[in-house]
Design a protein around this motif. Structure first.
Motif, PDB file in Angstrom:
ATOM      1  N   ILE A  19      18.849 -59.487  -5.605  1.00 57.08           N
ATOM      2  CA  ILE A  19      19.892 -58.579  -6.076  1.00 57.08           C
ATOM      3  C   ILE A  19      20.322 -57.659  -4.938  1.00 57.08           C
ATOM      4  CG2 ILE A  19      19.326 -58.615  -8.537  1.00 57.08           C
ATOM      5  CD1 ILE A  19      17.679 -56.084  -8.136  1.00 57.08           C
ATOM      6  N   THR A  20      21.572 -57.221  -5.029  1.00 57.35           N
ATOM      7  CA  THR A  20      22.151 -56.340  -4.012  1.00 57.35           C
ATOM      8  C   THR A  20      22.740 -55.114  -4.698  1.00 57.35           C
ATOM      9  OG1 THR A  20      24.368 -57.282  -4.084  1.00 57.35           O
ATOM     10  CG2 THR A  20      22.766 -58.380  -2.638  1.00 57.35           C
ATOM     11  N   TRP A  21      23.238 -54.200  -3.894  1.00 51.93           N
ATOM     12  CA  TRP A  21      23.857 -52.987  -4.429  1.00 51.93           C
ATOM     13  C   TRP A  21      25.006 -53.300  -5.378  1.00 51.93           C
ATOM     14  CZ3 TRP A  21      21.089 -48.912  -4.256  1.00 51.93           C
ATOM     15  CH2 TRP A  21      20.261 -48.633  -3.173  1.00 51.93           C
ATOM     16  N   ASN A  22      25.628 -54.465  -5.237  1.00 54.37           N
ATOM     17  CA  ASN A  22      26.772 -54.815  -6.073  1.00 54.37           C
ATOM     18  C   ASN A  22      26.382 -55.347  -7.446  1.00 54.37           C
ATOM     19  OD1 ASN A  22      28.657 -54.086  -4.056  1.00 54.37           O
ATOM     20  ND2 ASN A  22      28.299 -56.032  -3.041  1.00 54.37           N
ATOM     21  N   ASP A  23      25.100 -55.543  -7.701  1.00 53.37           N
ATOM     22  CA  ASP A  23      24.628 -56.084  -8.974  1.00 53.37           C
ATOM     23  C   ASP A  23      24.234 -54.963  -9.937  1.00 53.37           C
ATOM     24  OD1 ASP A  23      24.851 -58.831  -8.170  1.00 53.37           O
ATOM     25  OD2 ASP A  23      23.032 -58.545  -6.962  1.00 53.37           O
ATOM     26  N   ALA A  24      25.169 -54.054 -10.198  1.00 53.49           N
ATOM     27  CA  ALA A  24      24.865 -52.855 -10.988  1.00 53.49           C
ATOM     28  C   ALA A  24      24.294 -53.189 -12.362  1.00 53.49           C
ATOM     29  CB  ALA A  24      26.111 -51.980 -11.125  1.00 53.49           C
ATOM     30  N   GLU A  25      24.882 -54.159 -13.048  1.00 52.00           N
ATOM     31  CA  GLU A  25      24.401 -54.475 -14.402  1.00 52.00           C
ATOM     32  C   GLU A  25      22.974 -55.008 -14.382  1.00 52.00           C
ATOM     33  OE1 GLU A  25      27.022 -56.705 -16.916  1.00 52.00           O
ATOM     34  OE2 GLU A  25      28.756 -55.555 -16.249  1.00 52.00           O
ATOM     35  N   GLU A  26      22.681 -55.911 -13.477  1.00 52.27           N
ATOM     36  CA  GLU A  26      21.323 -56.464 -13.369  1.00 52.27           C
ATOM     37  C   GLU A  26      20.332 -55.377 -12.977  1.00 52.27           C
ATOM     38  OE1 GLU A  26      18.032 -58.805 -13.479  1.00 52.27           O
ATOM     39  OE2 GLU A  26      20.002 -59.267 -14.295  1.00 52.27           O
ATOM     40  N   ILE A  27      20.730 -54.523 -12.055  1.00 52.25           N
ATOM     41  CA  ILE A  27      19.855 -53.426 -11.649  1.00 52.25           C
ATOM     42  C   ILE A  27      19.613 -52.485 -12.827  1.00 52.25           C
ATOM     43  CG2 ILE A  27      19.684 -51.377 -10.180  1.00 52.25           C
ATOM     44  CD1 ILE A  27      21.182 -53.032  -8.010  1.00 52.25           C
ATOM     45  N   LEU A  77      17.088 -42.372  -7.562  1.00 52.97           N
ATOM     46  CA  LEU A  77      17.678 -43.626  -8.004  1.00 52.97           C
ATOM     47  C   LEU A  77      17.685 -44.634  -6.854  1.00 52.97           C
ATOM     48  CD1 LEU A  77      19.115 -45.335 -10.142  1.00 52.97           C
ATOM     49  CD2 LEU A  77      21.258 -44.223  -9.464  1.00 52.97           C
ATOM     50  N   HIS A  78      18.067 -44.180  -5.683  1.00 50.93           N
ATOM     51  CA  HIS A  78      18.082 -45.041  -4.494  1.00 50.93           C
ATOM     52  C   HIS A  78      16.692 -45.629  -4.264  1.00 50.93           C
ATOM     53  CE1 HIS A  78      17.977 -46.022  -0.199  1.00 50.93           C
ATOM     54  NE2 HIS A  78      19.292 -46.176  -0.285  1.00 50.93           N
ATOM     55  N   LYS A  79      15.666 -44.794  -4.343  1.00 48.39           N
ATOM     56  CA  LYS A  79      14.285 -45.244  -4.138  1.00 48.39           C
ATOM     57  C   LYS A  79      13.879 -46.269  -5.202  1.00 48.39           C
ATOM     58  CE  LYS A  79       9.628 -43.279  -3.648  1.00 48.39           C
ATOM     59  NZ  LYS A  79       8.912 -43.875  -4.748  1.00 48.39           N
ATOM     60  N   HIS A  80      14.210 -45.976  -6.468  1.00 49.84           N
ATOM     61  CA  HIS A  80      13.873 -46.901  -7.558  1.00 49.84           C
ATOM     62  C   HIS A  80      14.518 -48.269  -7.333  1.00 49.84           C
ATOM     63  CE1 HIS A  80      11.925 -43.720  -9.631  1.00 49.84           C
ATOM     64  NE2 HIS A  80      12.950 -43.255 -10.305  1.00 49.84           N
ATOM     65  N   VAL A  81      15.777 -48.265  -6.925  1.00 46.64           N
ATOM     66  CA  VAL A  81      16.500 -49.525  -6.726  1.00 46.64           C
ATOM     67  C   VAL A  81      15.888 -50.326  -5.583  1.00 46.64           C
ATOM     68  CG1 VAL A  81      18.706 -50.565  -6.069  1.00 46.64           C
ATOM     69  CG2 VAL A  81      18.663 -48.668  -7.705  1.00 46.64           C
ATOM     70  N   THR A  82      15.635 -49.670  -4.466  1.00 50.04           N
ATOM     71  CA  THR A  82      15.124 -50.402  -3.308  1.00 50.04           C
ATOM     72  C   THR A  82      13.711 -50.929  -3.532  1.00 50.04           C
ATOM     73  OG1 THR A  82      14.375 -48.362  -2.216  1.00 50.04           O
ATOM     74  CG2 THR A  82      16.581 -49.183  -1.652  1.00 50.04           C
ATOM     75  N   PRO A  86      19.041 -51.056   2.554  1.00 49.65           N
ATOM     76  CA  PRO A  86      18.998 -49.764   1.853  1.00 49.65           C
ATOM     77  C   PRO A  86      20.076 -48.787   2.299  1.00 49.65           C
ATOM     78  CG  PRO A  86      16.789 -50.438   2.445  1.00 49.65           C
ATOM     79  CD  PRO A  86      17.737 -51.415   3.115  1.00 49.65           C
ATOM     80  N   SER A  87      20.529 -48.904   3.528  1.00 52.83           N
ATOM     81  CA  SER A  87      21.539 -47.972   4.036  1.00 52.83           C
ATOM     82  C   SER A  87      22.953 -48.299   3.554  1.00 52.83           C
ATOM     83  CB  SER A  87      21.515 -47.937   5.563  1.00 52.83           C
ATOM     84  OG  SER A  87      21.967 -49.159   6.092  1.00 52.83           O
ATOM     85  N   LYS A  88      23.132 -49.416   2.860  1.00 57.90           N
ATOM     86  CA  LYS A  88      24.473 -49.805   2.407  1.00 57.90           C
ATOM     87  C   LYS A  88      24.847 -49.234   1.043  1.00 57.90           C
ATOM     88  CE  LYS A  88      25.171 -53.864   5.179  1.00 57.90           C
ATOM     89  NZ  LYS A  88      25.560 -55.253   5.208  1.00 57.90           N
ATOM     90  N   SER A  89      24.010 -48.377   0.500  1.00 62.53           N
ATOM     91  CA  SER A  89      24.381 -47.747  -0.773  1.00 62.53           C
ATOM     92  C   SER A  89      25.366 -46.621  -0.498  1.00 62.53           C
ATOM     93  CB  SER A  89      23.143 -47.189  -1.480  1.00 62.53           C
ATOM     94  OG  SER A  89      22.680 -46.035  -0.816  1.00 62.53           O
ATOM     95  N   ASN A  90      26.072 -46.227  -1.531  1.00 58.43           N
ATOM     96  CA  ASN A  90      26.934 -45.054  -1.439  1.00 58.43           C
ATOM     97  C   ASN A  90      27.019 -44.439  -2.832  1.00 58.43           C
ATOM     98  OD1 ASN A  90      29.033 -46.400  -2.921  1.00 58.43           O
ATOM     99  ND2 ASN A  90      29.685 -47.384  -1.019  1.00 58.43           N
ATOM    100  N   GLU A  91      27.677 -43.316  -2.925  1.00 58.10           N
ATOM    101  CA  GLU A  91      27.719 -42.592  -4.189  1.00 58.10           C
ATOM    102  C   GLU A  91      28.332 -43.429  -5.313  1.00 58.10           C
ATOM    103  OE1 GLU A  91      29.344 -38.388  -6.043  1.00 58.10           O
ATOM    104  OE2 GLU A  91      29.105 -38.565  -3.863  1.00 58.10           O
TER     105      GLU A  91
END
Length: 71
Positions: A5-13, A34-39, A48-53
């Protein structure tokens, strides 16, 4: 092994976060947490650095929808 999964998979995440933290209100989670939980999710395979608000907000809203459905 779960699919990557990637940052773009909001529903799956959102689904995975609800499964991992069923009693945690997503709207009470700071973006830094939230960033920590996702990674730390199994299958997370993005930079991990490719996330944004906006990506974190989309994930938080997807998680919130799962949270409401579980109540």
């Amino acid at each position: 092994m779960p699919r990557e999964i990637t940052w773009n998979d909001a529903e799956e995440i959102g689904i995975q976060l609800q499964e991992k933290f069923p009693d945690l209100d997503p709207l009470s989670v700071r973006f830094t947490d939230l960033h920590k939980h996702v990674t730390e999710l199994e299958g997370f395979a993005d930079d991990p650095s490719k996330s944004n608000e906006s990506k974190l907000e989309a994930i938080q809203m997807a998680w919130y929808e799962e949270y409401k459905d579980a109540q």
